[in-house]
Structure formats: structure tokens, C-alpha cells
Scaffold this active site. Structure first.
Site, PDB file in Angstrom:
ATOM      1  N   GLN A   1       0.822  -1.216   0.000  1.00 31.60           N
ATOM      2  CA  GLN A   1       0.000   0.000   0.000  1.00 31.60           C
ATOM      3  C   GLN A   1       0.858   1.270   0.000  1.00 31.60           C
ATOM      4  O   GLN A   1       0.494   2.277  -0.599  1.00 31.60           O
ATOM      5  CB  GLN A   1      -0.928  -0.004   1.230  1.00 31.60           C
ATOM      6  CG  GLN A   1      -2.110   0.950   1.111  1.00 31.60           C
ATOM      7  CD  GLN A   1      -3.266   0.376   0.295  1.00 31.60           C
ATOM      8  OE1 GLN A   1      -3.642  -0.771   0.478  1.00 31.60           O
ATOM      9  NE2 GLN A   1      -3.808   1.167  -0.608  1.00 31.60           N
TER      10      GLN A   1
ATOM     11  N   LYS B   1      -2.847  -1.066   6.558  1.00 29.72           N
ATOM     12  CA  LYS B   1      -3.861  -2.083   6.229  1.00 29.72           C
ATOM     13  C   LYS B   1      -4.361  -2.687   7.526  1.00 29.72           C
ATOM     14  O   LYS B   1      -3.648  -2.681   8.532  1.00 29.72           O
ATOM     15  CB  LYS B   1      -3.236  -3.192   5.381  1.00 29.72           C
ATOM     16  CG  LYS B   1      -4.247  -4.042   4.640  1.00 29.72           C
ATOM     17  CD  LYS B   1      -4.716  -3.357   3.385  1.00 29.72           C
ATOM     18  CE  LYS B   1      -5.825  -4.074   2.674  1.00 29.72           C
ATOM     19  NZ  LYS B   1      -6.082  -3.498   1.346  1.00 29.72           N
TER      20      LYS B   1
ATOM     21  N   THR C   1     -11.903   1.154  -8.353  1.00 28.25           N
ATOM     22  CA  THR C   1     -10.783   0.221  -8.518  1.00 28.25           C
ATOM     23  C   THR C   1     -10.901  -0.503  -9.864  1.00 28.25           C
ATOM     24  O   THR C   1      -9.927  -0.596 -10.625  1.00 28.25           O
ATOM     25  CB  THR C   1     -10.730  -0.791  -7.360  1.00 28.25           C
ATOM     26  OG1 THR C   1     -10.839  -0.078  -6.131  1.00 28.25           O
ATOM     27  CG2 THR C   1      -9.449  -1.580  -7.373  1.00 28.25           C
TER      28      THR C   1
ATOM     29  N   GLY D   1     -12.522  -0.082   2.632  1.00 23.43           N
ATOM     30  CA  GLY D   1     -12.900  -1.479   2.432  1.00 23.43           C
ATOM     31  C   GLY D   1     -11.811  -2.297   1.759  1.00 23.43           C
ATOM     32  O   GLY D   1     -10.814  -1.774   1.282  1.00 23.43           O
ATOM     33  N   ASP D   2     -12.014  -3.583   1.761  1.00 20.97           N
ATOM     34  CA  ASP D   2     -11.197  -4.547   1.013  1.00 20.97           C
ATOM     35  C   ASP D   2     -12.062  -5.810   0.971  1.00 20.97           C
ATOM     36  O   ASP D   2     -13.299  -5.719   1.121  1.00 20.97           O
ATOM     37  CB  ASP D   2      -9.836  -4.781   1.706  1.00 20.97           C
ATOM     38  CG  ASP D   2      -8.840  -5.540   0.819  1.00 20.97           C
ATOM     39  OD1 ASP D   2      -8.218  -4.917  -0.049  1.00 20.97           O
ATOM     40  OD2 ASP D   2      -8.701  -6.769   0.968  1.00 20.97           O
TER      41      ASP D   2
ATOM     42  N   SER E   1     -10.399   7.156  -2.885  1.00 25.52           N
ATOM     43  CA  SER E   1     -10.567   7.357  -1.443  1.00 25.52           C
ATOM     44  C   SER E   1      -9.957   8.702  -1.036  1.00 25.52           C
ATOM     45  O   SER E   1     -10.517   9.438  -0.213  1.00 25.52           O
ATOM     46  CB  SER E   1      -9.862   6.247  -0.661  1.00 25.52           C
ATOM     47  OG  SER E   1     -10.660   5.085  -0.612  1.00 25.52           O
TER      48      SER E   1
HETATM   49  P1  NDP Z   1     -14.898  -8.461  -2.407  1.00 22.81           P
HETATM   50  O1  NDP Z   1     -15.037  -8.999  -1.038  1.00 22.81           O
HETATM   51  O2  NDP Z   1     -15.889  -7.490  -2.917  1.00 22.81           O
HETATM   52  O3  NDP Z   1     -14.819  -9.645  -3.457  1.00 22.81           O
HETATM   53  C1  NDP Z   1     -13.831 -10.622  -3.367  1.00 22.81           C
HETATM   54  C2  NDP Z   1     -14.043 -11.630  -4.478  1.00 22.81           C
HETATM   55  O4  NDP Z   1     -12.912 -12.492  -4.527  1.00 22.81           O
HETATM   56  C3  NDP Z   1     -15.234 -12.534  -4.228  1.00 22.81           C
HETATM   57  O5  NDP Z   1     -15.771 -12.950  -5.444  1.00 22.81           O
HETATM   58  C4  NDP Z   1     -14.605 -13.699  -3.455  1.00 22.81           C
HETATM   59  O6  NDP Z   1     -15.335 -14.904  -3.562  1.00 22.81           O
HETATM   60  C5  NDP Z   1     -13.279 -13.830  -4.156  1.00 22.81           C
HETATM   61  N1  NDP Z   1     -12.284 -14.349  -3.202  1.00 22.81           N
HETATM   62  C6  NDP Z   1     -11.885 -13.804  -2.045  1.00 22.81           C
HETATM   63  N2  NDP Z   1     -10.990 -14.576  -1.419  1.00 22.81           N
HETATM   64  C7  NDP Z   1     -10.825 -15.648  -2.209  1.00 22.81           C
HETATM   65  C8  NDP Z   1     -10.027 -16.797  -2.130  1.00 22.81           C
HETATM   66  N3  NDP Z   1      -9.226 -17.009  -1.069  1.00 22.81           N
HETATM   67  N4  NDP Z   1     -10.095 -17.699  -3.142  1.00 22.81           N
HETATM   68  C9  NDP Z   1     -10.909 -17.496  -4.196  1.00 22.81           C
HETATM   69  N5  NDP Z   1     -11.698 -16.406  -4.325  1.00 22.81           N
HETATM   70  C10 NDP Z   1     -11.643 -15.514  -3.363  1.00 22.81           C
HETATM   71  O7  NDP Z   1     -13.414  -7.830  -2.438  1.00 22.81           O
HETATM   72  P2  NDP Z   1     -12.815  -6.768  -3.458  1.00 22.81           P
HETATM   73  O8  NDP Z   1     -13.386  -6.940  -4.804  1.00 22.81           O
HETATM   74  O9  NDP Z   1     -12.871  -5.452  -2.813  1.00 22.81           O
HETATM   75  O10 NDP Z   1     -11.274  -7.193  -3.456  1.00 22.81           O
HETATM   76  C11 NDP Z   1     -10.741  -8.118  -4.394  1.00 22.81           C
HETATM   77  C12 NDP Z   1      -9.230  -7.926  -4.489  1.00 22.81           C
HETATM   78  O11 NDP Z   1      -8.940  -6.594  -4.905  1.00 22.81           O
HETATM   79  C13 NDP Z   1      -8.471  -8.121  -3.173  1.00 22.81           C
HETATM   80  O12 NDP Z   1      -7.197  -8.668  -3.466  1.00 22.81           O
HETATM   81  C14 NDP Z   1      -8.292  -6.700  -2.672  1.00 22.81           C
HETATM   82  O13 NDP Z   1      -7.179  -6.589  -1.810  1.00 22.81           O
HETATM   83  C15 NDP Z   1      -8.044  -5.967  -3.980  1.00 22.81           C
HETATM   84  N6  NDP Z   1      -8.304  -4.530  -3.989  1.00 22.81           N
HETATM   85  C16 NDP Z   1      -9.504  -4.011  -3.595  1.00 22.81           C
HETATM   86  C17 NDP Z   1      -9.723  -2.655  -3.652  1.00 22.81           C
HETATM   87  C18 NDP Z   1     -11.026  -2.045  -3.304  1.00 22.81           C
HETATM   88  O14 NDP Z   1     -11.167  -0.840  -3.467  1.00 22.81           O
HETATM   89  N7  NDP Z   1     -12.018  -2.794  -2.864  1.00 22.81           N
HETATM   90  C19 NDP Z   1      -8.665  -1.729  -4.089  1.00 22.81           C
HETATM   91  C20 NDP Z   1      -7.471  -2.388  -4.549  1.00 22.81           C
HETATM   92  C21 NDP Z   1      -7.315  -3.737  -4.476  1.00 22.81           C
HETATM   93  P3  NDP Z   1     -16.239 -15.397  -2.319  1.00 22.81           P
HETATM   94  O15 NDP Z   1     -17.379 -14.429  -2.252  1.00 22.81           O
HETATM   95  O16 NDP Z   1     -16.618 -16.779  -2.664  1.00 22.81           O
HETATM   96  O17 NDP Z   1     -15.345 -15.321  -1.112  1.00 22.81           O
HETATM   97  O1  2IT Z   2      -5.940  -2.401  -1.576  1.00 19.00           O
HETATM   98  C1  2IT Z   2      -6.445  -1.264  -1.645  1.00 19.00           C
HETATM   99  O2  2IT Z   2      -5.865  -0.333  -2.227  1.00 19.00           O
HETATM  100  C2  2IT Z   2      -7.762  -1.051  -1.048  1.00 19.00           C
HETATM  101  N1  2IT Z   2      -8.356  -1.991  -0.544  1.00 19.00           N
HETATM  102  C3  2IT Z   2      -8.371   0.324  -1.028  1.00 19.00           C
HETATM  103  C4  2IT Z   2      -7.809   1.138   0.096  1.00 19.00           C
HETATM  104  C5  2IT Z   2      -8.447   2.479   0.334  1.00 19.00           C
HETATM  105  O3  2IT Z   2      -8.025   3.115   1.313  1.00 19.00           O
HETATM  106  O4  2IT Z   2      -9.331   2.904  -0.411  1.00 19.00           O
END
Ligand code: NDP
Ligand code: 2IT
Length: 449
Positions: A111, A126, A210, A165-166, A381
Site C-alpha cells: 500500500q 492495512k 478500482t 474497504g477490502d 478514497s
Molecule cells: P470483495 O469482497 O468485494 O470480493 C472478493 C471476491 O474475490 C469474491 O468474489 C470472493 O469470492 C473472491 N475471493 C476472495 N478470497 C478468495 C479466495 N481465497 N479464493 C478465491 N476467491 C476468493 O473484495 P474486493 O473486490 O474489494 O477485493 C478483491 C481484491 O482486490 C483483493 O485482493 C483486494 O485486496 C483488492 N483490492 C480491492 C480494492 C477495493 O477498493 N475494494 C482496491 C485495490 C485492491 P467469495 O465471495 O466466494 O469469497
Molecule cells: O488495496 C487497496 O488499495 C484497497 N483496498 C483500497 C484502500 C483504500 O483506502 O481505499
């Protein structure tokens, strides 16, 4: 290898020997910095790298909560305040049973670099918990969030540390966390959390940011190599926040998304994924992706097993891993390359193993690295924080335009750094170098802290 670099890597490995994800993230960054380290012989004396890999502070705490049957549970909460070099600690909260200190530290470490690339004044942090939100009622989620914030509140603040969130944390959880923070502090401190609902200070386009940002970065990267998204076949892992909005924007640019998944299995719809249905299943009903078949029985559902992550077996021009770390293994990389993939866009954090990334680069597959390509979420954000400070809101179009410019600039920085240090086209190294240059400058300016 540069001696100083090797020493720091060795020491970090010994000190954190039980943290494989953290070490993986550190190794990738440090190794790619070699040409920069070679060019600055005072980094060693001033312990630049040692200070970069040691978090300023790690907080871990007990989170007790009661389920709907009156049973009490205890989870572990974390906040890793990794670096405040260029702004308040900033980064998401992850609620997932796999959460541990190694995962929190790898995410916090990455991050710092990601946030530096945005060009905005945000440090790196984080947090999260090993709490599993799946199958929990709304009331259970609320009680958990309230208990989590009852400890976290004393460590955060709009100028101190700003979570978001994440995985497992979206607008619903941010709402409960914000409500409890406000209640304890008795102050409306809008900028203490981002990803808020619009009605109490959230930013338009944060939800989309994102995924949209990933596609803006991909557009720039493809353009640089005389290509585009138009007419490309795309597969996207995950069906959460990042995956859904990456799909939406990719389709807007003329691509065809044929597969998405969740942790149970993968939907392959050769007619193109019905995204409105995915939104209904995932955002509204919080269901499983398999339910897609109820409306589209002609689509195919392939279950995920311990040895098979089926989405990467499907032929695609562009693959967007948007689920979780290390979901693209060397085996999957080989299948993707054999099927003619031209570009990988990392929406998730560290979704490709080191071996997979290396294989892609060796086979001339373009890689849009997570720190750069998924920075649109945290950048927006930061735009949410500015709106909170100004007590003003931008329109959706205004935020999207700023996001587009930021992602375009991030691509330019990665390209420039990779050209400057003799690894043109390797945007993984370019992102690390560009971010490090900025951080090292701030470190030098602020003295030994
Ligand atoms: P969500 O919780 O909205 O969605 C996560 C998705 O990934 C779901 O479909 C979930 O399936 C699947 N998933 C999670 N863990 C696993 C696993 N161990 N194996 C297989 N599938 C998995 O999360 P986000 O979309 O917010 O985040 C997804 C990725 O993006 C993460 O790596 C996060 O760190 C990254 N990210 C997110 C940001 C954000 O703004 N939200 C910004 C930058 C990066 P299921 O529902 O079955 O668990
Ligand atoms: O991994 C990431 O960059 C995030 N989950 C978003 C972090 C944020 O502060 O919006």
C-alpha cells in the site's frame, strides 16, 4: 546481487521467517530496485531499506461479539500502520478467515508504494480481521463491526489513519464502523473512513473506482503497445467489488467478458457475462455465482477444487485476476500463455505468484502490476477525503475524469521509470522504482525517523 540489498533481504527473511506473503512482497520490490540501489551508495549508511520494510506500528486486538443465538465468539483484529512518510496511514480493512499478520503486512507494505504512485498525500496501512462474514446476518455484521471499532477508534482519525474497504468490507460494513466511531468520539469526522455511502459523505464513483481504474491503466498499457481492448476476450476472477466494475468498464471499451468466479467456482458464458445478473446475485442477494445458471442454463459452471482454479484454463486475450493473492500460479500462467494471452491486469493485490509473473514477462505478456493498476480505489478514497475536508461533493463525471487522469499518470510514471532503468516494458519493476524514488526523497527530507 547488490550486497546491501542482499543483506537486507537476508535479515528481513530471518526476522519474519513465519510470514511468507510479507516476504514475497518485500522480495519482489527489493529485487526490482537493484539498479536504483546501485546508483545511491548512501542508502546503506542511512538504512533506507531497513526503514522501508519495518512497519512503524502493528496493532493487534481482541474482538468479542455475540451471534444471533447468544453464542459469544472471539476474533483477532489488526491494523498495520506501515508508513506515514507522505500522508496519514491509508488502506483498507479485510474481513476474511485467512487474515493473519503476514497477509496484513504484505498488504500494508504494498500500500505504501501504491499510494505513492497516486501522487496524492497518503501513507500506507492495512487492517482487518479473521472474521468470516459469509452467512452472517446483518445484525451479526453490525455487532462485529461495532466491537471492532470499539478498539480501533483510538488508533485512527482523519489526519492519523484512514481505513476503507477490502475483501469482505463494503459500504454496509463501513457504515456500521462509521456509526460506532461517531458515537464513541461524539464528532462527525467525515474523513476518518472512506467508501462511505453517498448520503453521509461518500464519494460518487468510489465503488466503481478500482475496477474502472484497472481498465484505464490497461487501456494506456495496450495503447503503448499499439493495441486496445476493442474486440478482446477477457476473463475476470472474483465477482466482488473490483471484478464487477472492471467487467463493466471493459465491456464499455468493446471487450467481451466470458468468465467470472467466486471462491466456489467459475461461470463460463461464451455469449458474454450478464453483468446485471452478477450484480443482483452478489451485491443485492449476497449469493453464490452458481445461481447464474438459474437464469442462464446455457452457461457452464466449473467448480473450484484444491488443485484446480478453473478460470485460468479458459482461453482469453486478457486475464484480470481480481480475487485474491497468489491466485495465478505458474501452472495457470503456462495455461494462459499457451492459450495466447497478451496482457494480465492485476486488480487484486499480489494475485500472481513470483514465478507466474516471471513466466509472463519472459513470454512477452504485458503485466499491469497491482500497485499501479489497482491504485484507482485508494486514489478515489483520497478524493473522498478532499471532498470531506471541503464539505463539498463532485459529480460522478468529475470524479471519473480525475480518476482517469490519475491512472494515465501512473502508467506514464511506470513507463518512464522502466525506460530510465533499462527494463522497458517491465511495468512491474517500473511501478516499484517510480514509487520508491518518491518515498526515498521524502525519507531523505524528513531525517532519521
Ligand atoms: P470483495 O469482497 O468485494 O470480493 C472478493 C471476491 O474475490 C469474491 O468474489 C470472493 O469470492 C473472491 N475471493 C476472495 N478470497 C478468495 C479466495 N481465497 N479464493 C478465491 N476467491 C476468493 O473484495 P474486493 O473486490 O474489494 O477485493 C478483491 C481484491 O482486490 C483483493 O485482493 C483486494 O485486496 C483488492 N483490492 C480491492 C480494492 C477495493 O477498493 N475494494 C482496491 C485495490 C485492491 P467469495 O465471495 O466466494 O469469497
Ligand atoms: O488495496 C487497496 O488499495 C484497497 N483496498 C483500497 C484502500 C483504500 O483506502 O481505499
Amino acid at each position: 546481487m547488490n550486497e546491501y540489498l542482499k543483506r537486507v533481504l537476508d535479515e528481513t527473511s530471518v526476522k519474519n521467517s513465519n510470514e511468507p506473503e510479507f516476504l514475497q512482497a518485500v522480495k519482489e520490490v527489493l529485487e526490482s530496485l537493484e539498479p536504483v540501489i546501485d546508483a545511491h551508495d548512501d542508502y546503506d549508511k542511512n538504512a533506507f531499506l531497513e526503514r522501508m520494510v519495518e512497519p512503524e506500528r502493528i496493532i493487534s486486538f481482541r474482538v468479542p461479539w455475540m451471534d444471533d443465538n447468544g453464542q459469544v465468539h472471539v476474533n483477532r483484529g489488526y491494523r498495520v500502520q506501515f508508513s506515514s512518510l507522505i500522508g496519514p496511514y491509508k488502506g483498507g480493512l479485510r474481513f476474511h478467515p485467512s487474515v493473519n499478520q503476514s497477509i496484513m503486512k504484505f498488504l500494508g507494505f504494498e500500500q505504501i508504494f501504491k499510494n505513492a504512485l497516486t501522487g496524492l498525500p497518503i501513507g500506507g496501512g492495512k487492517g482487518g480481521s479473521d472474521f468470516n462474514p459469509k452467512g452472517k446476518s446483518d445484525n451479526e455484521i453490525m455487532r462485529f463491526c461495532q466491537s471492532f471499532m470499539t478498539e480501533l477508534y483510538r488508533h485512527i482519525g482523519q489526519d492519523v489513519d484512514v481505513p476503507a474497504g477490502d475483501i469482505g468490507v463494503g459500504a454496509r460494513e463501513i457504515g456500521y464502523l462509521f456509526g460506532q466511531y461517531k458515537r464513541i468520539k461524539d464528532t462527525f469526522e467525515g474523513g476518518v473512513l472512506t467508501g462511505k455511502d453517498i448520503v453521509y459523505g461518500g464519494s460518487l464513483a468510489r465503488k466503481e473506482a478500482t475496477g474502472y481504474g484497472l481498465i484505464f491503466f490497461m487501456r494506456e498499457m495496450l495503447k503503448q503497445h499499439n493495441n486496445s481492448l476493442q474486440g478482446k476476450t477477457v476473463t475476470i476472477s472474483g465477482s466482488g467489488n473490483v471484478a464487477i466494475y472492471a467487467c463493466e468498464k471493459a465491456v464499455e471499451y468493446g471487450a467481451k467478458v466470458v468468465a467470472m468466479c467466486d471462491s466456489n467456482g467459475c461461470i463460463y458464458d461464451k455469449n458474454g457475462i450478464d453483468l446485471e445478473l452478477i450484480k443482483q446475485i452478489k451485491e443485492v442477494e449476497r449469493g453464490r455465482i452458481k445461481e447464474y445458471l438459474n437464469k442462464h442454463p446455457e452457461a457452464e459452471y466449473i467448480e473450484t477444487t484444491k488443485d484446480n482454479y478453473p478460470i485460468w484454463n479458459i482461453k482469453a486475450d486478457i486475464a484480470l485476476p481480481c480475487a485474491t493473492q497468489n491466485e495465478v500460479t505458474l501452472d495457470s500462467a503456462k495455461k494462459l500463455v499457451a492459450n495466447g494471452v497478451i496482457a494480465i491486469g492485476e486488480g487484486a493485490n499480489m494475485p500472481c505468484t513470483a514465478e507466474a509473473t516471471e513466466y509472463f514477462l519472459q513470454n512477452n505478456v504485458l503485466v499491469a502490476p497491482a500497485k499501479a493498476a489497482n491504485a484507482g480505489g485508494v486514489a478515489t478514497s483520497a478524493i473522498e477525503m478532499s471532498q470531506n475536508s471541503m464539505r463539498y461533493s463532485y459529480t460522478f463525471e468529475e470524479v471519473e475524469e480525475k480518476l482517469d487522469k490519475i491512472m494515465t499518470n501512473i502508467f506514464e510514471s511506470c513507463k518512464k521509470a522502466s525506460d530510465q532503468y533499462g527494463c522497458s516494458g517491465n511495468y512491474v519493476a517500473g511501478a516499484n522504482i517510480a514509487a520508491f524514488q518518491k518515498l526515498a526523497k521524502a525519507m531523505r527530507a524528513q531525517g532519521i525517523v
